[in-house]
Design a protein around this motif. Structure first.
Motif, PDB file in Angstrom:
ATOM      1  N   SER A 377      49.052  23.722  12.954  1.00  0.00           N
ATOM      2  CA  SER A 377      50.247  23.270  13.655  1.00  0.00           C
ATOM      3  C   SER A 377      50.062  21.827  14.101  1.00  0.00           C
ATOM      4  CB  SER A 377      50.503  24.172  14.863  1.00  0.00           C
ATOM      5  OG  SER A 377      51.603  23.682  15.605  1.00  0.00           O
ATOM      6  N   TYR A 378      51.122  21.030  13.984  1.00  0.00           N
ATOM      7  CA  TYR A 378      51.069  19.645  14.443  1.00  0.00           C
ATOM      8  C   TYR A 378      51.586  19.597  15.876  1.00  0.00           C
ATOM      9  CZ  TYR A 378      51.630  14.582  14.529  1.00  0.00           C
ATOM     10  OH  TYR A 378      51.537  13.253  14.856  1.00  0.00           O
ATOM     11  N   PRO A 379      50.726  19.272  16.855  1.00  0.00           N
ATOM     12  CA  PRO A 379      51.102  19.444  18.268  1.00  0.00           C
ATOM     13  C   PRO A 379      52.041  18.377  18.801  1.00  0.00           C
ATOM     14  CG  PRO A 379      48.894  18.546  18.102  1.00  0.00           C
ATOM     15  CD  PRO A 379      49.334  18.837  16.698  1.00  0.00           C
ATOM     16  N   SER A 380      52.110  17.222  18.161  1.00  0.00           N
ATOM     17  CA  SER A 380      52.860  16.102  18.718  1.00  0.00           C
ATOM     18  C   SER A 380      54.282  16.066  18.179  1.00  0.00           C
ATOM     19  CB  SER A 380      52.153  14.788  18.398  1.00  0.00           C
ATOM     20  OG  SER A 380      52.907  13.682  18.847  1.00  0.00           O
ATOM     21  N   THR A 381      55.185  15.515  18.998  1.00  0.00           N
ATOM     22  CA  THR A 381      56.543  15.273  18.516  1.00  0.00           C
ATOM     23  C   THR A 381      56.655  13.904  17.854  1.00  0.00           C
ATOM     24  OG1 THR A 381      57.180  14.387  20.675  1.00  0.00           O
ATOM     25  CG2 THR A 381      57.533  16.743  20.301  1.00  0.00           C
ATOM     26  N   GLU A 382      55.599  13.074  17.974  1.00  0.00           N
ATOM     27  CA  GLU A 382      55.590  11.744  17.380  1.00  0.00           C
ATOM     28  C   GLU A 382      54.982  11.773  15.987  1.00  0.00           C
ATOM     29  OE1 GLU A 382      57.124   9.317  18.992  1.00  0.00           O
ATOM     30  OE2 GLU A 382      57.502  10.754  20.608  1.00  0.00           O
ATOM     31  N   LEU A 383      55.208  10.721  15.249  1.00  0.00           N
ATOM     32  CA  LEU A 383      54.605  10.584  13.925  1.00  0.00           C
ATOM     33  C   LEU A 383      53.233   9.931  14.062  1.00  0.00           C
ATOM     34  CD1 LEU A 383      57.656   9.204  11.873  1.00  0.00           C
ATOM     35  CD2 LEU A 383      57.122  11.558  12.505  1.00  0.00           C
ATOM     36  N   ALA A 384      52.357  10.216  13.107  1.00  0.00           N
ATOM     37  CA  ALA A 384      51.037   9.578  13.058  1.00  0.00           C
ATOM     38  C   ALA A 384      50.767   9.156  11.625  1.00  0.00           C
ATOM     39  CB  ALA A 384      49.961  10.537  13.543  1.00  0.00           C
ATOM     40  N   TYR A 385      49.977   8.084  11.479  1.00  0.00           N
ATOM     41  CA  TYR A 385      49.665   7.645  10.119  1.00  0.00           C
ATOM     42  C   TYR A 385      48.202   7.226  10.020  1.00  0.00           C
ATOM     43  CZ  TYR A 385      49.340   2.602  11.037  1.00  0.00           C
ATOM     44  OH  TYR A 385      48.935   1.359  11.466  1.00  0.00           O
ATOM     45  N   ASP A 386      47.713   7.227   8.790  1.00  0.00           N
ATOM     46  CA  ASP A 386      46.364   6.746   8.489  1.00  0.00           C
ATOM     47  C   ASP A 386      46.397   6.169   7.090  1.00  0.00           C
ATOM     48  OD1 ASP A 386      43.704   6.176   8.835  1.00  0.00           O
ATOM     49  OD2 ASP A 386      42.992   8.182   8.323  1.00  0.00           O
TER      50      ASP A 386
END
Length: 648
Positions: A377-386
């Motif tokens: 599960s992705y816990p954040s409501t924000e986007l993340a990138y790498d």
């Protein structure tokens, strides 16, 4: 030369010096007309003929370089006699507060050189010569070269006492053997010391698999994934097959145990990898080019080392890797996963004594699939990138109204991107940066601005011009194409913060940066650039030119401009006729220099940066210190503290 003995250990050393004939005769040989005949075997330099043990081996992965020799344990003691391993002449001596510390180089008739580092004291006529040169040049740190007729030594002469000087993390002797081209060769193979017995094969702690392009997967995912191997006898296995697709790179944490019940491990210089019995990779670290220490960044996973402190060997030859350790490799070690059958991967390891072990695992082909049930599960409501290689990975919490699609905005154009894979908890998008640099990416009405502003090639000079700073990249500053991310902000105190790249990307050469500051610095005295890491700062210096702050850096990261007005602290440990000892510290920019005088005459002060200690060394130990002692300590920002005391 440097003395780290406390009162207790100093007393023990004094007794040894007074009672042991070995020490009493430990002087340099009288000059001879010619060297002994060739064929002299290397002598173990610490208590030859007695069992020895090591704390490190040649080729071992360090954070910034390959270890160039062996670290001989001295049982955490300072003051053990260091013997010349072969006959020859002292060709060089260096004294520094970092690195090798006090070090002796002995050149031998065959053109090879042995190196003895982290010494406590030099012995014999050369010790007096070095001290006189320090006084003549008025410097504690010195680098001297000698001709072959100045300081001859015979094999077995005691040339120094072991210590903990320079960048040493504990008392030991660092011992190198250098060939005529100044490459460090493996003493365990060249010297074949009988004092060192190794019956332990290398051990594999972890295996990592990583995708090498946008269409590759490991267990249906893109990225890098670590696995523990189970030990079976001297070998290691990963019992369950690993699902894989496309082009895969293998990495490994491998260490060589140096002795039974010893906490120390060496590196593993000999590694081979086969896929279905076909050799695909071979590494043999037989010698180290000491002139190019940062080449290690292409052999190990730099990002993982920076983030976790763990040093993985890459079992593939990455872009920018020009090391000469892969002569037997039939290719570059990348594995193309067979889509029709399960493949068997075997990694064979061998140490310098021939002890061997292996790691085995299987790759099971798995076709590309979008629906990956096992995603966390992705816990954040924000986007993340790498960013990995040429691919940007974006992670989001899926939402039905958008159909899980992402909008990629590049210079006014919009590209709709399907998720590479997803489930009800997480959606993962992959974007090829060679097709453009996104200004922003939107998923489910959430936006992220990666602030990747330039694609910089590795094989040419490049000048980047931006609103906040200009950067000059010299030729070969980069190992691979750089997708440069930049940012600007201010902290709670109003200090400017400039983000230039990420600290997980290595630099081969320093880059030149010109900061276009957004706030005024009316008093530019004591103002310098610092690299930030949490609450700590690393001084970089810099100078103001036409209203800009110019500086150089060999690491990416976050930078700020600070003013240092606090002078260094001087704390007296002892001051008397026998000597003066102080603790010196600076809270921000760090110690730049120090200088002491007694009655106006320059006084040699040795320095150990690890303990922040300086202490005096008289030109003539028979003449006590008498009169006015003055010590000045200056930090990198130019602030100075002065201590004065009259010694009666």
């Amino acid at each position: 030369m440097k003395n780290f003995w406390n009162l207790k250990s100093g007393s023990v050393a004094a007794i040894l010096l007074a009672t042991t004939p070995f020490f009493a005769s430990a002087q340099f040989s009288k000059p001879v007309e010619k060297f002994p005949a060739d064929g002299e075997r290397y002598l173990y330099p610490i208590y030859p003929g007695q069992p020895g043990s090591l704390a490190g081996t040649m080729g071992e992965l360090r954070s910034t370089h390959f270890h160039s020799g062996i670290d001989i344990r001295t049982d955490n003691r300072i003051g053990l006699p260091v013997r010349a391993s072969k006959s020859g002449y002292i060709s060089r001596i260096s004294v520094t507060s970092t690195g090798y510390g006090n070090v002796i180089y002995i050149t031998h008739p065959d053109g090879y050189t042995t190196l003895y580092a982290h010494l406590d004291k030099f012995l014999g006529p050369v010790a007096e010569h070095v001290r006189k040169e320090q006084y003549a040049q008025k410097t504690g740190e010195i680098d001297l070269s000698f001709t072959e007729d100045q300081f001859l030594v015979k094999q077995g002469d005691t040339i120094a006492l072991s210590g903990n000087s320079g960048g040493s993390s504990g008392p030991h002797l660092h011992f190198d053997i250098r060939d005529p081209q100044n490459f460090a060769v493996d003493p365990l193979k060249v010297a074949d010391f009988a004092e060192l017995v190794d019956k332990f094969p290398p051990a594999a702690e972890k295996i990592a698999l990583r995708t090498l392009d946008i269409n590759s997967r490991i267990n249906d995912r893109f990225g890098r994934f670590e696995f523990y191997a189970q030990r079976v006898g001297n070998n290691y296995v990963i019992a369950s097959p690993i699902l894989a697709h496309g082009n895969i790179g293998v990495e490994m944490v491998a260490k060589d145990k140096l002795a039974n019940q010893s906490p120390f491990f060496g590196g593993v210089n000999y590694i081979e990898m086969s896929v279905d019995s076909q050799l695909v990779f071979s590494q043999a670290i037989d010698k180290v080019n000491v002139a190019e220490p940062r080449a290690i960044y292409t052999l190990m996973d730099f990002k993982t080392m920076r983030n976790k402190g763990t040093r993985f060997y890459k079992l593939y030859i990455d872009d920018g890797n020009d090391l000469q350790y892969y002569g037997a490799s039939p290719g570059r070690g990348m594995i193309k996963v067979d889509s029709l059958k399960e493949s068997s991967v075997v990694i064979r390891m061998k140490d310098s004594d021939g002890n061997a072990s292996k790691v085995s695992f299987r790759l099971r082909p798995s076709p590309l699939t979008q629906n990956v049930i096992s995603l966390e599960s992705y816990p954040s409501t924000e986007l993340a990138y790498d960013i990995t290689e040429n691919t940007m990975l974006v992670v989001a919490k899926p939402c039905a109204e958008s159909g899980n699609k992402a909008n990629v905005y590049t210079k006014g154009n919009v590209q709709v991107l399907e998720p590479a894979y997803f489930n009800a908890n997480r959606a993962v998008y992959l974007f090829d940066l060679r097709k453009g640099l996104p200004d922003s990416i939107g998923v489910c009405q959430k936006m992220i601005a990666p602030k990747v502003n330039a694609s910089i090639p590795s094989s040419t000079e490049y000048k980047y011009y931006g609103d906040l700073f200009d950067i000059e990249f010299p030729l070969n500053a980069l190992y691979d194409t750089l997708y440069l991310n930049t940012d600007y902000s201010k902290d709670s105190s109003g200090h400017e913060l400039f983000t230039i790249g990420t600290r997980t990307v290595p630099l081969n050469k320093s880059i030149n940066v010109s900061l276009k500051t957004q706030r005024e610095y009316p008093n530019q005295k004591n103002v310098s650039v610092y690299r930030t890491a949490g609450k700590s700062y690393t001084y970089l210096g810099g100078e103001w030119v036409n209203g800009r702050m110019n500086f150089s850096t060999r690491e990416f990261g976050e930078f700020t401009i600070l003013k240092d007005t606090e002078a260094p602290a001087i704390r007296v440990v002892s001051v008397n006729g026998q000597g003066a000892r102080f603790k010196i510290k600076d809270t921000l920019s760090g110690i730049d220099k120090f200088e002491a005088h007694i009655n106006g005459q320059w006084l040699l002060m040795d320095y150990d940066a690890k303990s922040s200690t300086i202490w005096s060394e008289r030109l003539d130990n028979k003449v006590p210190l008498r009169g006015m002692l003055e010590l000045q300590v200056t930090d990198n920002a130019g602030n100075t503290s002065t201590y004065r005391h009259k010694i009666l």
